[in-house]
Design an enzyme around this catalytic site. Sequence first.
Site, mmCIF file in Angstrom:
data_model
loop_
_atom_site.group_PDB
_atom_site.id
_atom_site.type_symbol
_atom_site.label_atom_id
_atom_site.label_comp_id
_atom_site.label_asym_id
_atom_site.label_seq_id
_atom_site.Cartn_x
_atom_site.Cartn_y
_atom_site.Cartn_z
ATOM 1 C CB CYS A 1 -25.777 56.278 -66.505
ATOM 2 S SG CYS A 1 -26.070 54.747 -67.394
ATOM 3 C CG ASN B 1 -28.487 54.825 -71.228
ATOM 4 O OD1 ASN B 1 -27.426 55.433 -71.123
ATOM 5 N ND2 ASN B 1 -29.099 54.267 -70.203
ATOM 6 C CG HIS C 1 -28.457 59.211 -67.813
ATOM 7 N ND1 HIS C 1 -27.646 58.917 -68.891
ATOM 8 C CD2 HIS C 1 -28.964 58.022 -67.382
ATOM 9 C CE1 HIS C 1 -27.645 57.602 -69.073
ATOM 10 N NE2 HIS C 1 -28.435 57.043 -68.186
HETATM 11 N N1 COA Z 1 -39.438 44.164 -77.421
HETATM 12 C C1 COA Z 1 -40.692 43.672 -77.292
HETATM 13 N N2 COA Z 1 -41.205 43.257 -76.124
HETATM 14 C C2 COA Z 1 -40.415 43.343 -75.039
HETATM 15 C C3 COA Z 1 -39.097 43.823 -75.101
HETATM 16 C C4 COA Z 1 -38.610 44.229 -76.354
HETATM 17 N N3 COA Z 1 -37.367 44.719 -76.523
HETATM 18 N N4 COA Z 1 -38.552 43.781 -73.861
HETATM 19 C C5 COA Z 1 -39.502 43.309 -73.040
HETATM 20 N N5 COA Z 1 -40.623 43.019 -73.760
HETATM 21 C C6 COA Z 1 -41.887 42.487 -73.272
HETATM 22 C C7 COA Z 1 -41.729 41.780 -71.944
HETATM 23 O O1 COA Z 1 -41.375 40.441 -72.117
HETATM 24 C C8 COA Z 1 -43.104 41.931 -71.346
HETATM 25 O O2 COA Z 1 -43.947 40.972 -71.909
HETATM 26 P P1 COA Z 1 -45.088 40.271 -71.005
HETATM 27 O O3 COA Z 1 -45.985 41.378 -70.589
HETATM 28 O O4 COA Z 1 -45.680 39.316 -71.954
HETATM 29 O O5 COA Z 1 -44.336 39.664 -69.860
HETATM 30 C C9 COA Z 1 -43.577 43.298 -71.848
HETATM 31 O O6 COA Z 1 -42.772 43.583 -73.011
HETATM 32 C C10 COA Z 1 -43.403 44.387 -70.830
HETATM 33 O O7 COA Z 1 -42.093 44.278 -70.286
HETATM 34 P P2 COA Z 1 -41.545 45.303 -69.222
HETATM 35 O O8 COA Z 1 -40.162 44.908 -68.818
HETATM 36 O O9 COA Z 1 -42.557 45.517 -68.127
HETATM 37 O O10 COA Z 1 -41.486 46.613 -70.124
HETATM 38 P P3 COA Z 1 -41.280 48.073 -69.662
HETATM 39 O O11 COA Z 1 -42.434 48.916 -70.025
HETATM 40 O O12 COA Z 1 -40.795 48.150 -68.232
HETATM 41 O O13 COA Z 1 -40.077 48.533 -70.596
HETATM 42 C C11 COA Z 1 -37.723 48.868 -70.416
HETATM 43 C C12 COA Z 1 -38.845 47.848 -70.518
HETATM 44 C C13 COA Z 1 -36.400 48.145 -70.310
HETATM 45 C C14 COA Z 1 -37.751 49.749 -71.638
HETATM 46 C C15 COA Z 1 -37.974 49.731 -69.134
HETATM 47 O O14 COA Z 1 -38.201 48.878 -68.026
HETATM 48 C C16 COA Z 1 -36.841 50.637 -68.811
HETATM 49 O O15 COA Z 1 -36.548 51.559 -69.537
HETATM 50 N N6 COA Z 1 -36.193 50.445 -67.650
HETATM 51 C C17 COA Z 1 -35.092 51.277 -67.233
HETATM 52 C C18 COA Z 1 -33.851 50.856 -67.957
HETATM 53 C C19 COA Z 1 -32.736 51.860 -67.813
HETATM 54 O O16 COA Z 1 -32.957 53.037 -67.785
HETATM 55 N N7 COA Z 1 -31.509 51.362 -67.722
HETATM 56 C C20 COA Z 1 -30.345 52.138 -67.660
HETATM 57 C C21 COA Z 1 -30.258 52.891 -66.416
HETATM 58 S S1 COA Z 1 -28.983 54.071 -66.497
#
Ligand code: COA
Length: 336
Positions: free
Chosen positions: A122, A293, A263
């Site tokens: 990215c 993204n 970004h």
């Molecule tokens: N839909 C519904 N539930 C989801 C899900 C989805 N797409 N993805 C994960 N969950 C669930 C998980 O299983 C978890 O359930 P649990 O509490 O029963 O275990 C819960 O939601 C929370 O998961 P978590 O991973 O802690 O969510 P989060 O708030 O961290 O959000 C992302 C997940 C991926 C959106 C977030 O971590 C993120 O944006 N990370 C950075 C990613 C990024 O920027 N990548 C590119 C970098 S350039």
Amino acid sequence: MKIPPPPVHRGVRIAGTGSYVPEGLLTNDDLARMVDTSDEWIQQRTGIRRRHICDPTTEGTLVMSREALRRALDQAGLEASSLDMIIVATVTMEMTCPSTAARIAGELGATPAAAFDITAACCGFLYALNLADTLVRSGRADRVGIVGCDWMSSIIDYDDRSCSILFGDAAGAAVLEATDDPSKGCIHQTMHADGRGWPALYIPRRDRDLADGDTVEGIRLGCLRMNGREVYKFAVNQFQNSISGALEAAELTPDEVGSYICHQSNLRIIESAVEKLGLPREKVYVNIDEYGNSSAGSVGLCLDQMRTKGLIDESKPSLLVAFGGGMTWSSCVWNW
Ligand code: COA
């Protein structure tokens, strides 16, 4: 022996920008029909409503990159043959040989401009911008076309809800050229990587690429793997550190920056920087709701949209910032 000439003192200007976004749409409701997720969850956790994705029969990295650069050249009123170099930043090159850059140089008529691809996930567009600025500023090149482009839908496992909700396809491009005023262009830049963190975000091609703890079962080779929570922690910190570091190095207060070109990875990451650093919210561009993204496409797309909409206050410097797989992070303060 020929003695090298003294260093050239000149600046850099952006002569034109362009972008390409496929028309195909993938909404949150579409994803909810594929995996266990919902529009509400995705919007709340990421700020994304939908993303644009390529028609794989007619579009991809080559087409998006070529069209974005063609539009940047058109906007600048320049011929491709006037370019000395083309740099394409991507993690989704259709072939590693030839490079995407060489192919679009051939198709646009930029021969014999130097042409190569770089991979900084990215951060790709910002790495390309910083590199191109340095080459033009040093006198090694007079005019460089840069493109950030990713065809993320080609490397997403749509059964993996942790990744599939985040990414879309896009390309952003710019044409940089020399100007006499050395104060113009990139007045501060950073490019960093910490390869120790790579397992948080990677694309395994073979079994042996798998990070410790990842197993062949349940993983689709050739698709993106992400530890969302790890990346989130890294991103929140590096994003804020990069912005505050750039402000300090360029001796600017948050209000003295005309626009923040960031970004687009997660709205919560952008909002936390706005809040923590006291950035003027109206100057921080956000388009993640529409495009998700788009990896290397993201910053170039924002830059082009902001310029086209007249949202860049060119009387003040802009601050560009990104982070991504590698792990990488990068910033640039651009004086218009
Ligand atoms: N839909 C519904 N539930 C989801 C899900 C989805 N797409 N993805 C994960 N969950 C669930 C998980 O299983 C978890 O359930 P649990 O509490 O029963 O275990 C819960 O939601 C929370 O998961 P978590 O991973 O802690 O969510 P989060 O708030 O961290 O959000 C992302 C997940 C991926 C959106 C977030 O971590 C993120 O944006 N990370 C950075 C990613 C990024 O920027 N990548 C590119 C970098 S350039």
